[in-house]
Design an enzyme around this catalytic site. Sequence first.
Site, PDB file in Angstrom:
ATOM      1  N   TYR A   1       0.829  -1.055  -0.029  1.00 34.90           N
ATOM      2  CA  TYR A   1      -0.038   0.076  -0.063  1.00 34.90           C
ATOM      3  C   TYR A   1       0.754   1.155   0.015  1.00 34.90           C
ATOM      4  CZ  TYR A   1      -2.633   3.868   1.976  1.00 34.90           C
ATOM      5  OH  TYR A   1      -3.114   5.054   2.417  1.00 34.90           O
TER       6      TYR A   1
ATOM      7  N   ASP B   1       0.158  -7.618   7.474  1.00 34.02           N
ATOM      8  CA  ASP B   1      -0.782  -6.502   7.075  1.00 34.02           C
ATOM      9  C   ASP B   1      -2.167  -7.236   6.802  1.00 34.02           C
ATOM     10  OD1 ASP B   1      -2.849  -4.580   6.197  1.00 34.02           O
ATOM     11  OD2 ASP B   1      -1.273  -3.390   5.733  1.00 34.02           O
TER      12      ASP B   1
HETATM   13  C1  LIG Z   1      -3.436  -2.563   3.185  1.00 28.79           C
HETATM   14  C2  LIG Z   1      -3.414  -1.379   4.080  1.00 28.79           C
HETATM   15  N1  LIG Z   1      -2.736  -1.270   4.914  1.00 28.79           N
HETATM   16  C3  LIG Z   1      -2.509   0.105   5.703  1.00 28.79           C
HETATM   17  C4  LIG Z   1      -3.263   1.161   5.328  1.00 28.79           C
HETATM   18  C5  LIG Z   1      -3.298   2.308   6.056  1.00 28.79           C
HETATM   19  O1  LIG Z   1      -4.458   2.426   6.946  1.00 28.79           O
HETATM   20  P1  LIG Z   1      -5.171   3.884   7.276  1.00 28.79           P
HETATM   21  O2  LIG Z   1      -5.607   4.510   6.036  1.00 28.79           O
HETATM   22  O3  LIG Z   1      -6.225   3.254   8.084  1.00 28.79           O
HETATM   23  O4  LIG Z   1      -4.123   4.810   8.110  1.00 28.79           O
HETATM   24  C6  LIG Z   1      -4.258   0.839   4.392  1.00 28.79           C
HETATM   25  C7  LIG Z   1      -5.073   2.293   3.690  1.00 28.79           C
HETATM   26  O5  LIG Z   1      -5.562   2.207   2.648  1.00 28.79           O
HETATM   27  C8  LIG Z   1      -4.132  -0.210   3.362  1.00 28.79           C
HETATM   28  O6  LIG Z   1      -4.898  -0.384   2.365  1.00 28.79           O
END
Ligand SMILES: Cc1ncc(COP(=O)(O)O)c(C=O)c1O
Length: 388
Positions: free
Chosen positions: A109, A182
């Site tokens: 991401y 993740d």
């Molecule tokens: C796979 C993944 N990890 C982490 C995040 C980050 O999260 P946040 O937007 O809640 O800070 C995202 C956000 O789109 C994501 O898609």
Amino acid sequence: MSEQQHRHKSGFETRAIHAGYEPDPTTGAVIPPIYATSTYKQDGVGGLRGGYEYSRSGNPTRTALEGALAALEEGERGFAFASGLAAEDTLVRSVLKPGDHVVFPNDAYGGTWRLFDKVQRVWGIDYTPAPVSDLEKVAAAIRPGTTKLVWVETPTNPLLNIGDIEALAALAHDAGALLVVDNTFASPYLQQPLALGADVVVHSTTKYVGGHSDVVGGALVVKDLEVAEQVGFHQNAMGAVPGPFDAFLTHRGLKTLAVRMDRHCDNAERVVEFLSAHPSVGEVIYPGLESHPGHEVASRQMKRYGGMVSFRVTGGEAQALAVCDRTEVFTLGESLGGVESLIEHPGRMTHASVAGTDLEVPADLVRLSVGIETAHDLVADLERALEG
Ligand SMILES: Cc1ncc(COP(=O)(O)O)c(C=O)c1O
């Protein structure tokens, strides 16, 4: 049923609804109240009621969410944060120090990449990108003695590559590193990385866990007590916690995760079937397809294949952008995992920050977060957009 029984005996749906909270002893409230309080009366100096002294350190609405997250991911402890990136930043500072090295997905991401590349690197944490689906390349990226984390997304965002969690855990542990997964795209309903050998699970709870596009949040669930102590210390010391209203909404969403995920998967399968037969679609990327290179691993470690679908159009970037502009039921927008279907162009939107790097995504790529509307309406909407 006791908390212990919820965590170890009940099915997923039962834990999602009951774990982390017993009906309030004074009122019997079946849902955790929103404890809109910053501080707590002490019964004499140090006489805390239930351990609560100040809401950065602990708040009962947040405690209920954290207990439920730990029970669903089958971890030792869960921690809630103000966003997914806040959770990631807290984890990095809990377990790494300047000079340490991280192996990182080469299609992560974009925001996670930006955190590592533009923020953590300045503070002395180096990283090497490697494809999560290629164990040899991950092994080659490890710097013995210096690599302290192997960080993976599976499925990845937006290319839906699959990493073999069990094998990656063995690789990381052989090198003395922790495996961080993740789990945002799969959610704990479809995949439990800790049970497969991972050490820490990261979530953007903004996505499937919250599930209704009405709250931003993040979470860490930790397998080991020692790491949990570090994370707990840093959660309080750094202070990136969610307020009680956000914790309430996230927990409310979490209770229906299983039924929502099954419908997300049903609808995604219908969309994939339609796209796979469409002449303007060059490639459909979905781990449920037998043609997907990660299909076999995904079948082993996931219950189903999720609600995220990516596809490449034959007409290049111009057509990809046009499709994104034309849908009506699929809303053009960033984020994912809510009940409503979303469409986006990763190259110009969620992943614009990785343009020009090794992590750049194809310009003809469209990403769908398939919601839980009527499947027929979703397919008809895409048909109109592709033909328009
Ligand atoms: C796979 C993944 N990890 C982490 C995040 C980050 O999260 P946040 O937007 O809640 O800070 C995202 C956000 O789109 C994501 O898609």
